[in-house]
Write a protein that holds these residues in place. Structure first.
Motif, mmCIF file in Angstrom:
data_model
loop_
_atom_site.group_PDB
_atom_site.id
_atom_site.type_symbol
_atom_site.label_atom_id
_atom_site.label_comp_id
_atom_site.label_asym_id
_atom_site.label_seq_id
_atom_site.Cartn_x
_atom_site.Cartn_y
_atom_site.Cartn_z
ATOM 1 N N PHE A 168 0.810 -1.216 0.000
ATOM 2 C CA PHE A 168 0.000 0.000 0.000
ATOM 3 C C PHE A 168 0.846 1.269 0.000
ATOM 4 O O PHE A 168 0.309 2.369 -0.049
ATOM 5 N N GLU A 169 2.152 1.114 0.062
ATOM 6 C CA GLU A 169 3.052 2.267 -0.023
ATOM 7 C C GLU A 169 3.600 2.440 -1.443
ATOM 8 O O GLU A 169 4.289 3.416 -1.722
ATOM 9 N N ASP A 170 3.308 1.517 -2.315
ATOM 10 C CA ASP A 170 3.801 1.536 -3.688
ATOM 11 C C ASP A 170 2.797 2.273 -4.580
ATOM 12 O O ASP A 170 1.670 1.799 -4.773
ATOM 13 N N PRO A 171 3.176 3.425 -5.138
ATOM 14 C CA PRO A 171 2.248 4.180 -5.991
ATOM 15 C C PRO A 171 1.728 3.369 -7.182
ATOM 16 O O PRO A 171 0.580 3.537 -7.592
ATOM 17 N N ALA A 172 2.543 2.487 -7.722
ATOM 18 C CA ALA A 172 2.094 1.658 -8.850
ATOM 19 C C ALA A 172 0.983 0.713 -8.399
ATOM 20 O O ALA A 172 0.016 0.481 -9.138
ATOM 21 N N PHE A 173 1.096 0.164 -7.186
ATOM 22 C CA PHE A 173 0.065 -0.733 -6.677
ATOM 23 C C PHE A 173 -1.224 0.040 -6.402
ATOM 24 O O PHE A 173 -2.319 -0.451 -6.695
ATOM 25 N N ILE A 174 -1.097 1.253 -5.873
ATOM 26 C CA ILE A 174 -2.274 2.089 -5.616
ATOM 27 C C ILE A 174 -2.967 2.414 -6.938
ATOM 28 O O ILE A 174 -4.197 2.383 -7.036
ATOM 29 N N ALA A 175 -2.184 2.695 -7.970
ATOM 30 C CA ALA A 175 -2.756 2.957 -9.295
ATOM 31 C C ALA A 175 -3.459 1.707 -9.830
ATOM 32 O O ALA A 175 -4.522 1.797 -10.457
#
Length: 163
Positions: A75-82
């Protein structure tokens, strides 16, 4: 240049292909040029991607899995949030009908909020969400039946008064 990810068609689902093939009885078919190009670029067919994303979205219905993802810092990875934002297409009825666990959509919506993602790092918060989900499942059917019986009783009272 990176190509934008296309939303897989619900007709890419293997069961839908089987149903279509059965109804056509051997007629035409095949893979579109666009699907073939995407498969060559990603190494994954539309049908396989549809199935993988379906399974992942359904896994989001498990608060303990959400806790695992939070603990693993996904949940700290911007790619995963995207990616989570991209998966919101599952909220559309033509996709949602394939989900076995409707709570997955609720959690997918909640995962768009940074506060919820942070809360899932806390094991007590994750267990609280898990227990609330359990209590909902435990009482939903009986609460719904009681409400239906109450509505029927009220309808009978109204009909009796009108008669």
């Amino acid at each position: 240049a990176a190509r934008p990810r296309r939303t897989p068609s619900p007709t890419s689902h293997p069961r839908v292909h089987l149903d279509a093939a059965m109804s056509r009885r051997g007629g035409g078919g095949g893979v579109s040029r666009e699907d073939a190009e995407e498969e060559a670029a990603t190494g994954t067919s539309q049908a396989a991607r549809f199935t993988l994303e379906l399974e992942f979205v359904m896994a989001l219905a498990n608060p303990r899995y959400l806790h695992h993802l939070a603990q693993s810092k996904y949940f700290e990875d911007p790619a995963f949030i995207a990616y989570l934002a991209y998966l919101r297409y599952w909220e559309k009825p033509e996709y949602a009908k394939y989900l076995h666990y409707p709570h997955a959509l609720y959690f997918l919506e909640q995962l768009q909020r940074p506060e919820f993602r942070r809360a899932m790092e806390n094991p007590r918060a994750a267990e609280h969400v898990f227990s609330q989900q359990f209590y909902f499942w435990q009482s939903f059917r009986s609460d719904r039946l009681a409400a239906q019986q109450q509505e029927q009783w009220q309808l009978q009272q109204v009909e009796a008064a009108a008669a």
